[in-house]
Design an enzyme around this catalytic site. Structure first.
Site, PDB file in Angstrom:
ATOM      1  N   HIS A  69     -25.238 -12.648 -43.529  1.00  9.11           N
ATOM      2  CA  HIS A  69     -24.150 -13.585 -43.245  1.00  9.11           C
ATOM      3  C   HIS A  69     -22.955 -13.192 -44.106  1.00  9.11           C
ATOM      4  CE1 HIS A  69     -25.008 -15.924 -47.001  1.00  9.11           C
ATOM      5  NE2 HIS A  69     -26.205 -15.443 -46.771  1.00  9.11           N
ATOM      6  N   HIS A  78     -15.131 -20.005 -42.032  1.00  4.36           N
ATOM      7  CA  HIS A  78     -15.625 -20.522 -43.306  1.00  4.36           C
ATOM      8  C   HIS A  78     -14.549 -21.450 -43.889  1.00  4.36           C
ATOM      9  CE1 HIS A  78     -17.940 -16.779 -42.838  1.00  4.36           C
ATOM     10  NE2 HIS A  78     -18.857 -17.333 -43.608  1.00  4.36           N
TER      11      HIS A  78
END
Length: 325
Positions: free
Chosen positions: A170, A9
């Site tokens: 997620h 991320h």
């Protein structure tokens, strides 16, 4: 040489790649993939595919990923399914792991062999000062394991969060929301996903540590909600892929008074009034029906966000749809 794809991320993957090069020297056959806030799962999937094609060796590929259950892991896992005899994924990316992976490539030709080897080094790289904190952490961990809720107690299930999210499980769910509401089960409620064996398998594999993941159709969720004999002590986080599934569940008797609205993917025929939510007319009508049932909307991606006004978002979406007529 085994190819390495570092995925994360945000910009973490590129940052740790640079750190690894500073310590171990410039490396070949390594790609860094970042998942940025303005991107979706399809973008990330393409980035990972592109990274693999740029490797010298596509037969032996090792993915080093930041977070189990996050989008980088989930998308890497979809690619892994077709190469499970040779590829490997390791999550919890840290610098000792990366450096050991670089060193291991000098003597190991298998991605899976390297994956098994670097796990130990990554765990050994986590240390505490003062040392007494490590002993206390071990005690707390043992206490948590012994306190795991057993199945089969009388009573109904408690719903700690119900969320509409087209990405389902997620990073935002696996970490931020799970740590905030502390479920012991995550239940994906979707007829479509329940029929898709591959998606079911990938979702179950993405379960956060200590939390069970189930994928069930809407009718089964309704049946579970009516059962007051077998689900006492169960704290459930429900995930709906669409508002239509959520409406069917609530109309069928699942006692939800608030829906967290996380993301709704854009597709043909939909308008997108903000960065993460897209609607067609059926979506808007469904939310209006939910509102008529006194369901409240909590429009937040993560717990620390300030809630947005759902009605304002729906009004903007309706105006955009009306312009298209």
């Amino acid at each position: 040489m085994v190819g390495i794809v570092i995925a994360s991320h945000g910009g973490f993957a590129k940052g740790i790649l640079q750190s690894g090069n500073m310590i171990f020297g410039q490396q070949e056959n390594v790609q860094a993939v970042t998942f940025m806030p303005n991107e979706g799962p399809d973008d990330l999937h393409q980035h990972l595919q592109d990274a693999v094609t740029q490797l010298e060796n596509e037969t032996e590929v090792l993915f080093l990923v930041d977070l189990w259950g996050g989008s980088p892991f989930n998308q890497a896992n979809t690619l892994f399914e077709e190469h499970k005899d040779h590829w490997a994924i390791v999550t919890g990316l840290n610098l000792p792991m990366l450096i050991e992976a670089y060193a291991s490539r000098m003597s190991m030709d298998s991605a899976q062999e390297i994956a098994a080897h670097v796990l130990k080094e990554a765990q050994a790289g986590i240390k505490l000062r003062p040392e007494s904190l490590a002993q206390q952490a071990a005690k707390n961990s043992n206490a948590t394991v012994s306190a795991t809720v057993k199945e089969g107690k009388p009573g109904k299930m408690e719903y700690v969060l119900a969320r509409i999210d087209s990405r389902l499980l997620h990073g935002q769910v696996a970490t931020s929301w799970s740590k905030s509401v502390k479920p012991n089960r995550i239940i994906v409620v979707s007829d479509a996903v329940a029929k898709d064996e591959l998606r079911k398998k990938l979702l179950v594999q993405a379960a956060p540590v200590g939390i069970k993941v189930h994928v069930i159709p809407v009718k089964q969720m309704i049946k579970i909600a009516q059962d007051d004999q077998h689900f006492g002590g169960q704290r459930a986080l429900l995930l709906f892929e669409t508002p239509q599934d959520a409406l069917r569940a609530i109309e069928g008797g699942v006692p939800l008074t608030t829906l967290n609205i996380g993301s709704m993917a854009h597709s043909a025929g939909k308008v997108q009034p903000n960065k993460v939510l897209a609607f067609n007319q059926d979506d808007i009508d469904t939310f209006q029906k939910l509102a008529q049932l006194d369901v409240q909307f909590d429009v937040r991606k993560v717990p620390n966000d300030s809630p947005d006004n759902m009605q304002s978002i729906l009004n903007k979406a309706q105006a955009e749809l009306d312009k298209q007529k």
